[in-house]
Each structure stands twice: as structure tokens, then as C-alpha cells.
Design a protein around this motif. Structure first.
Motif, PDB file in Angstrom:
ATOM      1  N   GLN A  93       0.960  -1.251  -0.275  1.00 35.61           N
ATOM      2  CA  GLN A  93      -0.351   0.303  -0.194  1.00 35.61           C
ATOM      3  C   GLN A  93       0.603   1.192   0.147  1.00 35.61           C
ATOM      4  O   GLN A  93       1.990   0.793  -0.139  1.00 35.61           O
ATOM      5  CB  GLN A  93      -0.587   0.054   0.447  1.00 35.61           C
ATOM      6  N   PRO A  94       0.344   2.245   0.231  1.00 39.45           N
ATOM      7  CA  PRO A  94       1.201   4.284  -0.366  1.00 39.45           C
ATOM      8  C   PRO A  94       2.013   4.252   1.128  1.00 39.45           C
ATOM      9  O   PRO A  94       2.521   4.553   1.574  1.00 39.45           O
ATOM     10  CB  PRO A  94       0.173   4.550  -0.355  1.00 39.45           C
ATOM     11  N   THR A  95       0.837   3.349   2.343  1.00 36.71           N
ATOM     12  CA  THR A  95       1.742   3.802   3.753  1.00 36.71           C
ATOM     13  C   THR A  95       1.586   2.036   4.107  1.00 36.71           C
ATOM     14  O   THR A  95       1.959   1.699   4.372  1.00 36.71           O
ATOM     15  CB  THR A  95       0.808   4.537   4.450  1.00 36.71           C
ATOM     16  N   TRP A  96       2.399   2.426   5.615  1.00 34.79           N
ATOM     17  CA  TRP A  96       3.114   1.217   5.898  1.00 34.79           C
ATOM     18  C   TRP A  96       2.058   1.113   7.110  1.00 34.79           C
ATOM     19  O   TRP A  96       1.986  -0.032   7.244  1.00 34.79           O
ATOM     20  CB  TRP A  96       4.330   1.917   6.998  1.00 34.79           C
ATOM     21  N   ALA A 145      -2.193   0.345   6.979  1.00 30.97           N
ATOM     22  CA  ALA A 145      -3.446   0.825   6.558  1.00 30.97           C
ATOM     23  C   ALA A 145      -3.881   1.603   6.792  1.00 30.97           C
ATOM     24  O   ALA A 145      -4.102   2.422   7.568  1.00 30.97           O
ATOM     25  CB  ALA A 145      -4.143  -0.748   6.440  1.00 30.97           C
ATOM     26  N   HIS A 146      -4.582   2.859   5.651  1.00 28.98           N
ATOM     27  CA  HIS A 146      -5.903   3.214   5.254  1.00 28.98           C
ATOM     28  C   HIS A 146      -6.200   3.730   4.737  1.00 28.98           C
ATOM     29  O   HIS A 146      -6.551   3.130   3.799  1.00 28.98           O
ATOM     30  CB  HIS A 146      -5.197   5.355   5.559  1.00 28.98           C
ATOM     31  N   PRO A 147      -7.685   4.110   5.039  1.00 30.60           N
ATOM     32  CA  PRO A 147      -8.977   3.918   4.158  1.00 30.60           C
ATOM     33  C   PRO A 147      -8.405   4.531   2.815  1.00 30.60           C
ATOM     34  O   PRO A 147      -7.951   6.239   2.121  1.00 30.60           O
ATOM     35  CB  PRO A 147     -10.475   4.774   5.128  1.00 30.60           C
ATOM     36  N   GLY A 148      -9.075   3.804   1.600  1.00 34.30           N
ATOM     37  CA  GLY A 148      -9.110   4.471   0.090  1.00 34.30           C
ATOM     38  C   GLY A 148      -7.895   4.082  -0.184  1.00 34.30           C
ATOM     39  O   GLY A 148      -7.549   4.596  -1.200  1.00 34.30           O
ATOM     40  N   GLN A 168      -8.745  -2.138  10.052  1.00 35.68           N
ATOM     41  CA  GLN A 168      -9.520  -1.465  11.021  1.00 35.68           C
ATOM     42  C   GLN A 168      -9.929  -2.402  11.413  1.00 35.68           C
ATOM     43  O   GLN A 168      -9.620  -2.938  13.153  1.00 35.68           O
ATOM     44  CB  GLN A 168     -10.099  -0.069  11.627  1.00 35.68           C
ATOM     45  N   ASP A 169     -10.249  -3.373  11.178  1.00 35.20           N
ATOM     46  CA  ASP A 169     -11.511  -4.450  11.638  1.00 35.20           C
ATOM     47  C   ASP A 169     -10.076  -5.833  12.166  1.00 35.20           C
ATOM     48  O   ASP A 169     -10.749  -6.363  12.184  1.00 35.20           O
ATOM     49  CB  ASP A 169     -11.937  -5.066  10.201  1.00 35.20           C
ATOM     50  N   GLY A 170      -9.156  -5.007  11.421  1.00 33.94           N
ATOM     51  CA  GLY A 170      -7.953  -6.176  11.723  1.00 33.94           C
ATOM     52  C   GLY A 170      -8.156  -7.191  10.859  1.00 33.94           C
ATOM     53  O   GLY A 170      -6.762  -8.361  11.120  1.00 33.94           O
ATOM     54  N   ARG A 171      -8.203  -7.330   9.520  1.00 33.30           N
ATOM     55  CA  ARG A 171      -8.403  -8.141   8.091  1.00 33.30           C
ATOM     56  C   ARG A 171      -7.339  -7.719   7.017  1.00 33.30           C
ATOM     57  O   ARG A 171      -7.686  -6.170   6.926  1.00 33.30           O
ATOM     58  CB  ARG A 171      -9.252  -9.216   7.742  1.00 33.30           C
ATOM     59  N   PHE A 172      -6.909  -8.263   6.165  1.00 32.65           N
ATOM     60  CA  PHE A 172      -6.563  -7.323   5.193  1.00 32.65           C
ATOM     61  C   PHE A 172      -7.690  -7.787   3.921  1.00 32.65           C
ATOM     62  O   PHE A 172      -8.493  -7.952   4.487  1.00 32.65           O
ATOM     63  CB  PHE A 172      -5.516  -8.662   4.092  1.00 32.65           C
ATOM     64  N   ALA A 173      -7.517  -6.663   3.072  1.00 28.40           N
ATOM     65  CA  ALA A 173      -8.388  -5.597   2.392  1.00 28.40           C
ATOM     66  C   ALA A 173      -8.369  -6.997   1.191  1.00 28.40           C
ATOM     67  O   ALA A 173      -7.432  -7.553   0.976  1.00 28.40           O
ATOM     68  CB  ALA A 173      -8.916  -4.448   1.505  1.00 28.40           C
ATOM     69  N   PRO A 174      -9.966  -7.258   0.608  1.00 25.63           N
ATOM     70  CA  PRO A 174      -9.793  -7.834  -0.787  1.00 25.63           C
ATOM     71  C   PRO A 174      -8.734  -7.232  -1.678  1.00 25.63           C
ATOM     72  O   PRO A 174      -8.029  -8.458  -2.179  1.00 25.63           O
ATOM     73  CB  PRO A 174     -11.454  -8.227  -1.110  1.00 25.63           C
TER      74      PRO A 174
END
Length: 555
Positions: free
Chosen positions: A343-346, A348-351, A382-388
Motif C-alpha cells: 500500500q502507499p503507507t506502512w 493501512a488507511h481507508p481508500g 481497522q477490522d484486523g483483516r487484509f482488504a480484499p
């Protein structure tokens, strides 16, 4: 006793990775090898060393058993998770409320299984980032997951992660930030000027192995939490000491004591930011076009001591031949780890969107394919899972790498010394085809050539080369040629090989013969463990790799 039989000689040679001395093998010579000295990770530099002596010292260095095991992993996952996941930052403040930690659907099985499916062998978790919040309960701090209302204060994210790793057969790495912005708050222990005093580690209880050090308040705190991580969560294969310090160096660290704790409690663990592994110098996942594992360094020549490259971490050339001078205190086997983010940052952040498959493929060629290990970070949400989208991209990446390297087109070829080249005793050309990186072909000189007769036309666009690291990293220039039925034509050229070098040709070629030419090596003959050929098929259009070679050798 080891000289009783040839079998024992061969076993000893494999155990230490030594190849035979440079004596020419006559036609029909016995296929045997002689044992060599054990691995040598560090060698002192003398003020009177000549250039030739320094090159010879560099050529003789080899990795420790833990470094060799680390290099063979190739792919390691990185997981940044903590209060920054909820605050939207990448570097926290140290004042965040622990109740931010609310991973309502924490699924560490998903983290581990996703990385495993993509071909990763190890995963490193940030047990504490720079904000200082612990993802595990500790007897030495109330600033952590135990102070969150999540799971009524009984949660332990580190345990959930390590349990999942054991379940799926994945190695465990743990990151414990030396810098601590929470302990840097007023009244905290970080850089508070406290005197050193005799300290038992662990300070609280503990019936197992203990240590006695002279430590100030923060080093005592840090070592106690390090002790907890290394004694309560099973086997650890890598310990990560991050060099970033947002306070600007306010606190001195007792590195020798930290390393002693790691070496004693987890003797098989490689130490990043310590004696074993170094930062490659960027966070883009790319190594240098010439990436040497032998690095000129300052400080004592202690295999278990702190290491500081003489010419820094970030330059284009920190270990080339021009850097082998008496300006350094020692030379060390000190390989690079290439850290990068999906991801762009270390955190995870929304979007956010993950890197493209083409970018990941190029990154693999630019890291693993340039004598490094790739450390790829994926931050859970934030849910503790990798996004799809992250799961899908990692899966695609694993599938793509397996697709490229599914069939070695050199398998079944006939290997031979090229005209004018001889090999050292026992180290025959056929060894580049045996799928064993501890055996190798070794010419009798610093240069030489080997040919592969492919027994028919083969189409390929990717070349894989490996040196036997049990002998050392020695190749400084080489070329790969193809036979067009009338003459040899150069297809690719590059400098270093090391553990692995991957070359992508500008366009696929079809040839019945391939030739590897070693143009130069450091001081002594190199040992080539693998020469393999692959057809990558249709692939995404790659973006230019940072530091790509000028010839047909992107990667």
C-alpha cells in the motif's frame, strides 16, 4: 576421522560449502571435492593491507548458517498494525489512547495464509512501533493492548499472530521499535538521563535464563520487553531493530546487551539492524545493480557485534572494489534486506490501492533477483483483516512468480567447460544443473566460460544465476551469450551475482546453446551453483527499475 572415506569428505564439503582448491581437473578425473574451512563472517582490516590482500579477504568471507537460511527464504511479509491503523498516521505520537485498538474481526489466520499462498516463508509483525504501544501484555508497561477494552483487556495480538504462523508452517519475525515516543513523554524513561545500575533481566520473576547488565531506565525497560517476546512466543527467526528515531537520538541503546539476549534466547534468529542484516538504503524494494554482501565496516570485528558500513547505507556504491580500502576496520558478510509497501503507507488507511502486479514483479526481480531478500509490508485494516484488494494482489503476485519459474528450460542440458577453461577438482559444469545451491562449477581462474547444449531449440527470456554462498560472493562481471547456429551473440551482461541474479532479456530468444562467461571475479575463482533459463510468457509491461543495468539486463 573425516578422511576415512570419500563419502565423509563430500559430506564435510557440503556441511561447510567449501569447494576444492584451484587445481585443474583432467578429463575423466574423479568427481570428488575436498572440505574447506568453516564459514567466516568477519575479517579485520590491517592498516598495511594492500589492495590485493583486501580483495582476497573479501573473497574468502561467507555467511553464517543463520544468514544463509535467511537468504534462502527470499520473501518475507511485513505487517504494520497498531494505533496508527486507527489514527491515520504512519508515525504515532505516543499519546494515543490504547482503547483505539479495536480489531473487531482480527483474523491473523487470514494474514498468514495469504502470505503463504503467495510464496512467502516468514512474516514479521510490529509488536511495538515508534508510538510505544505494545501489541502484547507486558509486566513492564500498561501502555498496550492490555489497557484496551478490546477482548476485555485479555487480547494478545502477538500470540494470535504467532499461533497462526505455527498453524500454517510460516517462520516468525518480531519488530520491537528501539525508539519509543510514549516513554519519551514527561516522566517516561526514554532519554531521561538516569544512571546505569546493575539490572537483572528479567526484572520481574522468571525461572529461566537471566542476564545481568549495567542499564539505565529505558534500556532496562526495553530489554525486559524484548525478553518477554523472545521467551513467550516460541521460535523466532528474525528480530528487527529499526534505525529510525523520531526523537533525533535522545537515547543511547545498549546494543551489545540486546544482541546477547537475542543470541542466547533465540540463537537461530537473524538480527536486522545488528550483526546480521542491513537496510538496503531505500524503502522501494530495490537493490543496487551491483549488490555486494561483503561490506566494509567500522567498529570491532565481532561476528555478534554492531555493524556500521564505512560508506553508509544509502549510496550507489558502498561495497564495490574502490571501497575496499584501509579506511575500514573490518569487512563483514552483511547482506541487504529490501523493505517495501504493497500500500502507499506502512499502516493501512481507508481508500488506498495496492501496487500493480507489474510493479510487484519488477520489485521481485530488483530485490530477490539482485542478491537480496524482499520484505513486503501489508497493513491490515481497522477490522484486523487484509482488504480484499490486498489479498487478491498478493495472490496474483504469487501466481505470477510461480508461472515465470515453473519450467527450467535448461533441465536436461549438457554442461561443459568452454574451450580454454578448466574446472577445479570435483566442481564440474554439470553442477550448475543439479538444483543444489551448495554445489557448483568452479573454473580454475578468475575468468572462464561454461556452455549449455540444450539438446534442441529453446525459447527463453529470463536467466537465473546463483553463486555458491558457502564459497563466497566473487563474480564482479559476467555475460550470457546465445548461439544462433553460426556465431555466439551476447544476450545480457551485468556485474554481481551473489545468492541470485535474475536477468530479463529485451526480447525472447530461441537458441540451442547458451554460454556463461565470467569476465572477472574478486581475487579467486567464483563458484556458480545454478544456471537456469525460463520463458516468462506474456507479462505486464514493466516500469523501469531503479538502477537498472544499461544492457539487456533489467533486473
Amino acid at each position: 576421522m573425516r578422511r576415512r572415506t570419500m563419502a565423509l569428505l563430500a559430506a564435510a564439503c557440503l556441511a561447510w560449502g567449501g569447494l576444492a582448491p584451484a587445481t585443474t581437473a583432467s578429463a575423466g578425473a574423479a568427481d570428488r571435492a575436498e572440505p574447506a574451512a568453516p564459514a567466516k563472517q568477519v575479517v579485520p582490516v590491517s592498516p598495511t593491507d594492500t589492495r590485493g590482500q583486501l580483495l582476497e579477504k573479501a573473497a574468502e568471507l561467507t555467511p553464517s548458517a543463520r544468514q544463509l537460511a535467511w537468504q534462502r527464504e527470499e520473501l518475507t511479509g511485513f505487517v504494520h498494525f497498531g494505533p496508527n491503523t486507527w489514527s491515520g498516521r504512519d508515525t504515532g505520537l505516543g499519546t494515543e489512547d490504547p482503547d483505539l485498538l479495536q480489531p473487531s474481526e482480527l483474523d491473523t489466520d487470514q494474514w498468514v495464509s495469504t502470505f503463504k499462498k503467495a510464496g512467502f516463508k516468514k512474516i514479521i509483525l510490529t509488536a511495538k512501533h515508534h508510538d510505544g504501544m505494545l501489541l502484547f501484555p507486558s509486566a513492564y508497561s500498561s501502555y498496550g493492548v492490555a489497557a484496551s477494552s478490546w477482548q476485555s483487556g485479555k487480547g494478545d495480538i502477538v500470540k494470535s499472530f504467532t499461533d497462526s504462523a505455527r498453524k500454517y508452517g510460516i517462520k516468525v519475525g518480531l519488530y520491537l521499535s528501539p525508539a519509543d515516543l510514549h516513554e519519551n513523554q514527561p516522566g517516561g524513561s526514554f532519554g531521561n538521563g538516569s544512571p546505569k545500575k546493575t539490572s537483572r533481566i528479567p526484572t520481574e520473576g522468571g525461572s529461566g535464563r537471566s542476564f545481568t547488565f549495567q542499564a539505565d531506565d529505558y534500556n532496562r525497560y526495553y530489554m525486559n520487553t524484548l525478553y518477554e517476546l523472545l521467551t513467550e512466543y516460541g521460535k523466532v527467526s528474525e528480530v528487527w531493530f529499526d534505525g529510525f528515531d523520531p526523537t533525533g537520538g535522545k537515547q543511547d541503546y545498549n546494543f551489545p546487551d540486546w544482541f546477547e539476549i537475542v543470541r542466547t534466547l533465540q540463537p537461530g534468529a537473524s538480527v536486522f539492524g545488528g550483526p546480521d542484516l542491513r537496510w538496503v538504503g531505500n524503502e522501494d524494494g530495490y537493490a543496487r545493480a551491483s549488490e555486494w554482501s561483503v561490506v566494509p565496516s567500522r567498529g570491532g570485528a565481532d561476528p555478534d557485534g554492531q555493524r556500521e558500513p564505512t560508506f553508509g547505507f544509502t549510496g550507489d556504491d558502498i561495497a564495490g572494489e574502490d571501497r575496499l580500502t584501509t579506511d575500514s576496520d573490518h569487512l563483514a558478510w552483511f547482506p541487504a534486506e529490501c523493505d517495501a509497501r504493497l500500500q502507499p503507507t506502512w499502516f493501512a488507511h481507508p481508500g488506498q490501492r495496492p501496487k500493480s502486479l507489474a510493479a510487484l514483479e519488477d520489485m521481485y526481480f530488483g530485490s530477490v533477483g539482485r542478491n537480496c531478500q524482499l520484505l513486503l509490508n501489508v497493513g491490515p485494516g481497522q477490522d484486523g483483516r487484509f482488504a480484499p484488494s490486498e489479498v487478491r494482489r498478493l495472490t496474483e503476485f504469487g501466481d505470477r512468480i510461480r508461472e515465470i519459474f515453473d519450467e527450467n528450460l535448461a533441465e536436461g542440458a549438457r554442461a561443459a567447460d568452454a574451450e580454454g577453461t578448466g574446472h577445479t577438482r570435483g566442481n564440474t559444469p554439470a553442477r550448475v544443473l543439479d538444483a543444489d545451491d551448495s554445489t557448483a562449477w568452479q573454473p580454475t581462474a578468475k575468468n572462464g566460460a561454461l556452455t549449455l547444449d540444450l539438446r534442441g531449440p529453446r525459447r527463453f527470456d529470463t536467466v537465473l544465476l546463483q553463486e555458491s554462498l558457502r564459497v563466497g560472493q566473487r563474480v564482479s562481471a559476467f555475460a550470457v551469450d546465445t548461439w544462433n547456429g553460426e556465431e555466439w551473440r551476447q544476450a545480457a551482461t551485468a556485474t554481481t551475482i551473489g545468492y541470485k541474479r535474475l536477468l530479463r532479456l529485451d526480447a525472447p530468444v530461441t537458441a540451442e546453446k547458451v554460454r556463461l562467461r565470467l569476465l572477472d571475479s574478486r581475487a579467486k575463482p567464483a563458484a556458480i551453483a545454478t544456471l537456469a533459463l525460463y520463458d516468462s510468457g506474456a507479462r505486464p509491461t514493466p516500469r523501469p527499475a531503479p538502477g537498472a543495468d544499461s544492457a539487456a539486463t533489467a533486473g
